[in-house]
Design an enzyme around this catalytic site. Structure first.
Site, mmCIF file in Angstrom:
data_model
loop_
_atom_site.group_PDB
_atom_site.id
_atom_site.type_symbol
_atom_site.label_atom_id
_atom_site.label_comp_id
_atom_site.label_asym_id
_atom_site.label_seq_id
_atom_site.Cartn_x
_atom_site.Cartn_y
_atom_site.Cartn_z
ATOM 1 N N GLU A 283 6.423 13.884 -5.327
ATOM 2 C CA GLU A 283 5.867 12.855 -6.226
ATOM 3 C C GLU A 283 4.860 11.935 -5.551
ATOM 4 O OE1 GLU A 283 7.365 9.404 -9.402
ATOM 5 O OE2 GLU A 283 8.843 10.567 -8.279
ATOM 6 N N LYS B 289 9.600 12.256 -14.173
ATOM 7 C CA LYS B 289 10.859 12.048 -14.878
ATOM 8 C C LYS B 289 11.125 13.307 -15.669
ATOM 9 C CE LYS B 289 12.971 8.445 -13.799
ATOM 10 N NZ LYS B 289 12.920 9.011 -12.445
ATOM 11 N N PRO C 159 4.172 18.936 -2.337
ATOM 12 C CA PRO C 159 2.806 18.443 -2.103
ATOM 13 C C PRO C 159 2.723 17.112 -1.364
ATOM 14 C CG PRO C 159 3.429 18.110 -4.387
ATOM 15 C CD PRO C 159 4.543 18.878 -3.752
ATOM 16 N N PHE C 160 3.859 16.419 -1.180
ATOM 17 C CA PHE C 160 3.818 15.118 -0.506
ATOM 18 C C PHE C 160 4.851 15.047 0.615
ATOM 19 C CE2 PHE C 160 2.148 14.493 -4.784
ATOM 20 C CZ PHE C 160 0.900 13.964 -4.475
#
Length: 430
Positions: free
Chosen positions: A233, A249, A215-216
């Site tokens: 992230e 994490k 997504p990034f």
């Protein structure tokens, strides 16, 4: 003054591919792509910014103050990156490890041309546009041919900065700091690299993105330096007065067998060690956000939720806060940087220890790429699962890391690093 227009695009996926090919002519490029991943806090499906009208490039010395001055003076969109080593601006720290990539510590530019994609709608924002410039560009984009992601095979020999036995020794050293009570958690990273190596940046990015579909995702070009990122992230986002941080994490590999994949996912949900990793960083993020938040507004919206990506399952938490309307966006970034998921807790002690034990200057790895809008809204990712390339130096690099806690076992930590490195290695070794 920006000229804004909206356009309906028939085949948005082909347009996106052509747009990124067309962008290669420029010295400064930021491409951000969500790959249509479903998420709660999404503003655009993809963004392209190209062609610097103005820019700032600096080392870490007073870097955030310089960025604040630059942002105020432009009163416009700015796109760019923050390297991990800006820690030396916010704290009395240093970065003295080897650096084969040689990225500046901070770079932002005010683009002449911005393309914002949401659904099938394209919004263009051109700065000081002349005559039929946009129409000519759209024709050129339509004619741009996307290179096949299967065009070539790489035969790159990847080297390790930290070999397996040395990695075990260093993790054992971190565990001794934890057992002594100096820290609770440290994000320890290692670099894989190749020298005297040439790659095709766009082709490499396309291959990496096709494997991971994160997504990034980011394609960044600053002159002869490139970031090709498949990041899952988000670091931090601001919309109005709401701040959102989403630390990752906890990692588990995917499996092609649906039953085994479900078992791996459920094991991650109940993994006490992975949950403790995540919760420690959530506490750190809460503390960081409280430095600019209105009293009582820091909240945990999601704790240890499992998100599935093409390569891995990830444990992600969502922490939010509210700020005053006149809070400077740079202050929010400065007080939360570097992001807790890439440092450890307590933050300063963890950064001192990992600087001492790591062999590589992190640079843009575990830094961030994103944008700030004229109204102060912003969105930034975390630079992980990424290939970095200095074309002039012929140096290719990717780094991976993991959170070391009291319950860490060196072998399992090493194996987790190899899972995270899998996509980058596949792309580079062909």
């Amino acid at each position: 003054m920006r000229t804004q227009q909206k356009h309906n695009i028939k085949n948005i996926e082909i347009f996106k591919q052509n747009l990124l090919v067309w962008a290669q002519q420029f010295n400064n490029v930021v491409w951000l792509d969500s790959n249509n991943y479903s998420q709660n806090y999404s503003s655009y499906d993809a963004i392209l910014a190209v062609d610097a009208f103005t820019a700032i490039q600096t080392d870490y010395t007073n870097a955030f103050d310089k960025l604040k001055t630059y942002y105020t003076s432009t009163n416009d969109w700015i796109f760019g990156y923050l390297t991990y080593d800006l820690k030396n601006d916010t704290e009395a720290l240093e970065s003295i490890n080897d650096d084969g990539l040689d990225f500046s510590d901070l770079f932002f530019f005010q683009p002449k041309k911005i393309f914002l994609i949401k659904g099938n709608t394209l919004e263009t924002q051109y700065l000081n546009a002349v005559n039929d410039e946009l129409e000519a560009d759209l024709l050129d984009i339509e004619k741009s041919n996307n290179p096949s992601i299967e065009k070539s095979k790489n035969s790159i020999k990847i080297k390790l900065k930290i070999h397996k036995d040395e990695y075990f020794n260093k993790v054992t050293t971190i565990l001794s700091y934890i057992h002594r009570g100096d820290i609770y958690e440290a994000n320890f990273c290692q670099e894989f690299y190749a020298e005297n190596t040439t790659i095709q940046p766009l082709e490499t990015y396309n291959k990496l993105n096709a494997i991971s579909k994160p997504p990034f995702a980011t394609f960044l070009k600053v002159g002869s330096k490139y970031l090709l990122s498949a990041s899952p992230e988000r670091y931090i986002k601001k919309t109005g007065t709401k701040i959102v941080s989403q630390p990752i994490k906890g990692t588990a590999k995917r499996d092609k067998d649906l039953i085994m994949d479900s078992i791996l996912k459920n094991d991650l949900v109940s993994d006490e060690k992975e949950r403790s990793e995540n919760i420690m960083i959530v506490d750190l993020v809460r503390n960081d956000l409280s430095l600019t938040a209105k009293k009582g507004t820091v909240k945990v919206e999601e704790l240890c939720k499992i998100y599935s990506f093409d390569q891995v399952h990830q444990m992600i938490s969502t922490v939010v806060s509210e700020v005053d309307v006149d809070t400077n966006p740079i202050d929010i970034i400065k007080t939360t940087f570097p992001m807790g998921s890439m440092t450890g807790a307590p933050k300063i002690s963890a950064m001192q220890i990992i600087e001492d034990l790591e062999e590589t200057k992190r640079g843009l790895y575990s830094g961030s790429v994103g944008y700030i809008k004229p109204n102060g809204d912003f969105d930034f990712n975390v630079v992980i699962r990424s290939i970095l390339y200095n074309e002039a130096n012929k140096y290719v690099s990717y780094s991976v890391g993991g959170a070391i806690t009291a319950k860490s076992e060196p072998l399992k930590e090493y194996e987790e690093c190899l899972v995270k490195a899998k996509a980058m290695r596949e792309v580079l070794e062909g």
